[in-house]
Enzyme design. Structure first.
Site, PDB file in Angstrom:
ATOM      1  N   GLY A  48     -37.727 -80.963   3.213  1.00  9.25           N
ATOM      2  CA  GLY A  48     -38.503 -81.830   3.854  1.00  9.25           C
ATOM      3  C   GLY A  48     -38.488 -83.250   3.592  1.00  9.25           C
ATOM      4  N   GLU A 102     -45.648 -82.469   6.202  1.00 11.50           N
ATOM      5  CA  GLU A 102     -44.265 -82.332   6.750  1.00 11.50           C
ATOM      6  C   GLU A 102     -43.843 -83.348   7.285  1.00 11.50           C
ATOM      7  OE1 GLU A 102     -42.619 -79.903   7.392  1.00 11.50           O
ATOM      8  OE2 GLU A 102     -42.947 -77.984   7.673  1.00 11.50           O
ATOM      9  N   ASP A 106     -40.742 -79.734  15.191  1.00  9.30           N
ATOM     10  CA  ASP A 106     -39.491 -79.430  16.426  1.00  9.30           C
ATOM     11  C   ASP A 106     -40.488 -77.996  17.874  1.00  9.30           C
ATOM     12  OD1 ASP A 106     -37.560 -79.665  17.972  1.00  9.30           O
ATOM     13  OD2 ASP A 106     -36.058 -78.369  16.646  1.00  9.30           O
ATOM     14  N   LYS A 134     -41.334 -83.911  17.690  1.00  5.31           N
ATOM     15  CA  LYS A 134     -40.545 -83.665  19.142  1.00  5.31           C
ATOM     16  C   LYS A 134     -41.366 -83.015  20.426  1.00  5.31           C
ATOM     17  CE  LYS A 134     -35.823 -83.611  16.829  1.00  5.31           C
ATOM     18  NZ  LYS A 134     -34.198 -82.450  16.653  1.00  5.31           N
ATOM     19  N   ASP A 162     -32.751 -83.491   5.612  1.00  5.20           N
ATOM     20  CA  ASP A 162     -30.637 -83.567   5.838  1.00  5.20           C
ATOM     21  C   ASP A 162     -30.103 -82.343   6.923  1.00  5.20           C
ATOM     22  OD1 ASP A 162     -32.366 -80.596   5.964  1.00  5.20           O
ATOM     23  OD2 ASP A 162     -30.607 -79.605   4.956  1.00  5.20           O
TER      24      ASP A 162
HETATM   25  P1  5GP Z   1     -40.110 -75.560  13.902  1.00  6.54           P
HETATM   26  O1  5GP Z   1     -40.763 -74.922  13.612  1.00  6.54           O
HETATM   27  O2  5GP Z   1     -41.053 -77.007  14.123  1.00  6.54           O
HETATM   28  O3  5GP Z   1     -38.878 -75.687  15.026  1.00  6.54           O
HETATM   29  O4  5GP Z   1     -39.260 -76.641  12.787  1.00  6.54           O
HETATM   30  C1  5GP Z   1     -38.915 -77.511  11.942  1.00  6.54           C
HETATM   31  C2  5GP Z   1     -37.781 -77.463  11.224  1.00  6.54           C
HETATM   32  O5  5GP Z   1     -37.523 -77.171  11.671  1.00  6.54           O
HETATM   33  C3  5GP Z   1     -38.594 -78.830   9.874  1.00  6.54           C
HETATM   34  O6  5GP Z   1     -39.012 -78.065   9.482  1.00  6.54           O
HETATM   35  C4  5GP Z   1     -36.960 -78.797  10.157  1.00  6.54           C
HETATM   36  O7  5GP Z   1     -36.354 -78.071   8.719  1.00  6.54           O
HETATM   37  C5  5GP Z   1     -36.107 -78.334  11.345  1.00  6.54           C
HETATM   38  N1  5GP Z   1     -35.127 -79.860  11.485  1.00  6.54           N
HETATM   39  C6  5GP Z   1     -35.863 -80.160  13.610  1.00  6.54           C
HETATM   40  N2  5GP Z   1     -35.772 -80.313  13.584  1.00  6.54           N
HETATM   41  C7  5GP Z   1     -34.989 -81.792  13.031  1.00  6.54           C
HETATM   42  C8  5GP Z   1     -34.010 -82.590  12.568  1.00  6.54           C
HETATM   43  O8  5GP Z   1     -33.738 -83.387  13.955  1.00  6.54           O
HETATM   44  N3  5GP Z   1     -33.143 -82.944  11.549  1.00  6.54           N
HETATM   45  C9  5GP Z   1     -33.419 -82.073  10.652  1.00  6.54           C
HETATM   46  N4  5GP Z   1     -32.696 -82.888   9.040  1.00  6.54           N
HETATM   47  N5  5GP Z   1     -34.496 -81.177  10.704  1.00  6.54           N
HETATM   48  C10 5GP Z   1     -34.537 -80.881  11.907  1.00  6.54           C
HETATM   49 MG    MG Z   2     -40.050 -79.389   7.575  1.00 10.20          MG
END
Ligand code: 5GP
Ligand code: MG
Length: 178
Positions: A48, A102, A106, A134, A162
């Protein structure tokens, strides 16, 4: 308002290209200032972050290197579920100033895991640089040094991000609309 249809979901522009580039330049300026006299190594997390990394790195005026890494998920035998492994780190980061690039943070679990892995390789420092955060979903305590935007919890695509592999090739960032 221009919309984007990907499979079953409809998206509308939420961050136009001009605003993205303005924030990318701001963050690059902070990095240029903070790492003056140093030679950081950027680690862009695939897939991403490839667009963000390309724009960010061209605003960085320091002698620097970039490497691309990926976190592969496996179905673990342990009950904890997915086990992740770092793929593609072929740069020796011992003693280096590492800047992780990055696309989006999230829950923060991915970034927490990645910073833990990198710390085992004895870098001089590890800084996190994310395009998007977020804050409403963050589950761990992370030191996020550089951030372009904080956004609501809605699902977004574009500018590298994506939906099911599609939507990475837009200049603006889009949010799902119901
Ligand atoms: P985390 O481990 O912080 O929960 O996850 C991060 C990953 O979740 C990001 O690298 C991405 O791949 C995915 N992700 C989280 N929110 C979104 C979003 O709104 N859109 C997209 N396309 N990917 C997201
Ligand atoms: Mg990512």
């Amino acid at each position: 308002m221009e919309t984007l249809q990907i499979k079953d979901k409809k998206f509308a522009v939420s961050i136009p290209e001009a605003e993205i580039l303005e924030q990318v330049r701001r963050v690059a300026g902070e990095i240029n200032r903070d790492f003056a006299g140093r030679e950081p190594v950027f680690l862009a997390v695939l897939n991403g972050s490839f667009v963000f990394a390309a724009d960010l790195l061209r605003e960085v005026k320091l002698p620097s290197q970039i490497s691309f890494i990926k976190l592969a998920s496996y179905e673990g035998t342990a009950s904890s579920g997915a086990v992740k492994e770092l793929v593609g780190l072929n740069t020796d980061i011992a003693g280096r100033d590492v800047i992780i690039v990055e696309d989006i943070i999230d829950s923060g679990l991915t970034m927490e895991y990645l910073t833990g892995l990198l710390a085992q390789r004895h870098p001089h420092s590890v800084s996190v640089c994310t395009l998007l955060l977020k804050p409403g979903n963050l589950k761990v305590n992370l030191d996020i040094r550089y951030k372009c935007f904080s956004i609501p919890n809605d699902f977004i695509v574009g500018y590298g991000l994506d939906y099911d592999g599609y939507g990475r090739n837009t200049r603006d960032i889009y949010t799902v609309v119901d």
